[in-house]
Scaffold this motif. Sequence first.
Motif, PDB file in Angstrom:
ATOM      1  N   ASN A 235       1.260  -1.155  -0.163  1.00  9.00           N
ATOM      2  CA  ASN A 235      -0.616   0.140  -0.196  1.00  9.00           C
ATOM      3  C   ASN A 235       0.504   1.286   0.171  1.00  9.00           C
ATOM      4  O   ASN A 235       0.219   2.039  -0.693  1.00  9.00           O
ATOM      5  N   VAL A 236       2.185   1.609   0.782  1.00 10.23           N
ATOM      6  CA  VAL A 236       2.556   2.280   0.875  1.00 10.23           C
ATOM      7  C   VAL A 236       3.229   2.473   0.246  1.00 10.23           C
ATOM      8  O   VAL A 236       3.859   3.327  -1.114  1.00 10.23           O
ATOM      9  N   ALA A 237       4.140   1.890  -0.510  1.00 12.38           N
ATOM     10  CA  ALA A 237       4.099   1.383  -2.223  1.00 12.38           C
ATOM     11  C   ALA A 237       4.197   2.166  -3.591  1.00 12.38           C
ATOM     12  O   ALA A 237       4.534   2.822  -4.224  1.00 12.38           O
ATOM     13  N   MET A 238       2.117   1.418  -3.500  1.00 11.19           N
ATOM     14  CA  MET A 238       1.878   2.055  -4.620  1.00 11.19           C
ATOM     15  C   MET A 238       0.531   3.247  -4.417  1.00 11.19           C
ATOM     16  O   MET A 238       0.733   3.992  -5.023  1.00 11.19           O
ATOM     17  N   PHE A 239       0.493   3.526  -3.318  1.00  9.88           N
ATOM     18  CA  PHE A 239      -0.291   4.309  -2.513  1.00  9.88           C
ATOM     19  C   PHE A 239       0.151   5.767  -1.647  1.00  9.88           C
ATOM     20  O   PHE A 239      -0.117   6.536  -1.509  1.00  9.88           O
ATOM     21  N   GLY A 240       1.451   5.129  -1.079  1.00  8.56           N
ATOM     22  CA  GLY A 240       2.200   6.234  -0.318  1.00  8.56           C
ATOM     23  C   GLY A 240       1.395   6.808   1.037  1.00  8.56           C
ATOM     24  O   GLY A 240       1.547   7.168   1.528  1.00  8.56           O
ATOM     25  N   MET A 241       0.533   5.654   1.403  1.00  3.10           N
ATOM     26  CA  MET A 241      -0.308   5.598   2.869  1.00  3.10           C
ATOM     27  C   MET A 241      -0.428   3.571   3.392  1.00  3.10           C
ATOM     28  O   MET A 241      -0.590   2.948   2.697  1.00  3.10           O
ATOM     29  N   THR A 242      -0.943   3.662   4.745  1.00  2.00           N
ATOM     30  CA  THR A 242      -0.751   2.843   5.125  1.00  2.00           C
ATOM     31  C   THR A 242      -2.198   2.465   4.462  1.00  2.00           C
ATOM     32  O   THR A 242      -3.436   3.650   4.421  1.00  2.00           O
ATOM     33  N   ALA A 243      -3.420   1.528   4.835  1.00  3.73           N
ATOM     34  CA  ALA A 243      -4.502   0.701   5.132  1.00  3.73           C
ATOM     35  C   ALA A 243      -5.449   2.086   5.881  1.00  3.73           C
ATOM     36  O   ALA A 243      -6.322   3.109   6.206  1.00  3.73           O
ATOM     37  N   LYS A 244      -4.821   1.803   7.380  1.00  2.00           N
ATOM     38  CA  LYS A 244      -4.788   2.564   8.493  1.00  2.00           C
ATOM     39  C   LYS A 244      -5.415   4.234   8.307  1.00  2.00           C
ATOM     40  O   LYS A 244      -6.346   5.104   8.435  1.00  2.00           O
ATOM     41  N   GLN A 245      -4.307   4.626   7.276  1.00  2.00           N
ATOM     42  CA  GLN A 245      -4.027   6.419   6.795  1.00  2.00           C
ATOM     43  C   GLN A 245      -5.354   6.548   6.233  1.00  2.00           C
ATOM     44  O   GLN A 245      -6.013   7.444   6.194  1.00  2.00           O
ATOM     45  N   TRP A 246      -4.993   5.592   5.304  1.00  2.00           N
ATOM     46  CA  TRP A 246      -6.708   5.580   3.987  1.00  2.00           C
ATOM     47  C   TRP A 246      -7.782   5.918   4.427  1.00  2.00           C
ATOM     48  O   TRP A 246      -8.405   6.792   4.738  1.00  2.00           O
ATOM     49  N   ARG A 247      -8.121   4.990   5.885  1.00  2.00           N
ATOM     50  CA  ARG A 247      -9.460   4.843   6.715  1.00  2.00           C
ATOM     51  C   ARG A 247      -9.572   6.305   7.299  1.00  2.00           C
ATOM     52  O   ARG A 247     -10.377   7.345   7.376  1.00  2.00           O
ATOM     53  N   GLU A 248      -8.840   6.466   7.750  1.00  2.00           N
ATOM     54  CA  GLU A 248      -8.408   8.135   8.294  1.00  2.00           C
ATOM     55  C   GLU A 248      -8.413   9.281   8.140  1.00  2.00           C
ATOM     56  O   GLU A 248      -9.202  10.429   8.677  1.00  2.00           O
ATOM     57  N   THR A 249      -7.808   9.095   6.222  1.00  2.00           N
ATOM     58  CA  THR A 249      -8.207   9.983   6.039  1.00  2.00           C
ATOM     59  C   THR A 249     -10.124  10.284   4.889  1.00  2.00           C
ATOM     60  O   THR A 249      -9.842  11.500   4.665  1.00  2.00           O
ATOM     61  N   ASN A 250     -10.257   9.347   4.723  1.00  2.00           N
ATOM     62  CA  ASN A 250     -11.285   8.857   4.184  1.00  2.00           C
ATOM     63  C   ASN A 250     -12.996   8.661   4.573  1.00  2.00           C
ATOM     64  O   ASN A 250     -12.984   7.004   4.696  1.00  2.00           O
ATOM     65  N   PRO A 251     -12.806   8.498   6.122  1.00  2.00           N
ATOM     66  CA  PRO A 251     -14.012   8.457   7.058  1.00  2.00           C
ATOM     67  C   PRO A 251     -15.426   7.851   6.483  1.00  2.00           C
ATOM     68  O   PRO A 251     -16.129   7.145   7.104  1.00  2.00           O
ATOM     69  N   GLU A 252     -15.503   8.601   5.559  1.00  2.00           N
ATOM     70  CA  GLU A 252     -16.570   8.393   4.943  1.00  2.00           C
ATOM     71  C   GLU A 252     -17.378   7.052   4.009  1.00  2.00           C
ATOM     72  O   GLU A 252     -17.998   7.285   3.250  1.00  2.00           O
TER      73      GLU A 252
END
Length: 266
Positions: free
Chosen positions: A187-204
């Motif tokens: 995830n970090v290599a591809m998107f630049g963030m972990t799964a947890k960071q993505w959830r925190e950024t996109n709670p909706e």
Amino acid sequence: MARIIVQDTEITVSNVNGEDYICITDMLKAKDGDFFVTDWLRNRNTMEFLGVWERIYNPNFNYGEFATIRNQSGLNSFKISVKEFVARTGAISLQAKAGRYGGTYAHKDIAFEFAMWISPEFKVYVVREFQRLKADEQKQLTWSAKRELSKINYRIHTDAIKSHLIPEEVTREQAAMKYAEEADVLNVAMFGMTAKQWRETNPELKGNIRDYATINELICLSNMENINAVLINDGMPQGERLVKLNQIAIQQMQVLEDNGGRKLLK
């Protein structure tokens, strides 16, 4: 069953044996006045077109019986239903359906001609909306195929983790943490963030980061899972693998999107 909207008219599209059939009964709602499919079917030009189409695409078409019907078409006294036409000739261009999605359906080639009978403008819009529907279906099909491929490669990836990174005696929770940790390497290599960071950024948003990936990103992830499995088998440390996988992600996305590349790790 699918639907297209043409000039505020909802039209059903059905797949029959791999072919698209469009509900021409629905199309009639766009025509001013009281008209029926039988009004179109009794027309001599309609019959000529159906005969040519059936001769090309239907080896079981009863052309002798059709010739009798065609000779009567155009007369004031002539009238024939879709069911009768199909029963007498074995036609496959038209279908009469009952039930919830009932009505007369025509093979797309025929349906486009029917749309022309309503109006030239209506035909143009029908063709455009139908092409849009097919394009959307193809995109969804391609996305689903790539998602399934990603799942298969994910299994290869997790097997490598299980064989080389997880000790024999660990709890299920510890094993799950290791799997999640390695998934986040990708995830970090591809998107630049972990799964947890993505959830925190996109709670909706529901689901996970990969559910919102583009087709190109899924292709790249699929490749990276295989590569990471090989690197794990080779004993490469996680930090080195992350750097290498990020370089691969950048390179592959440049090729897939041809947009000059993008930097995935800050």
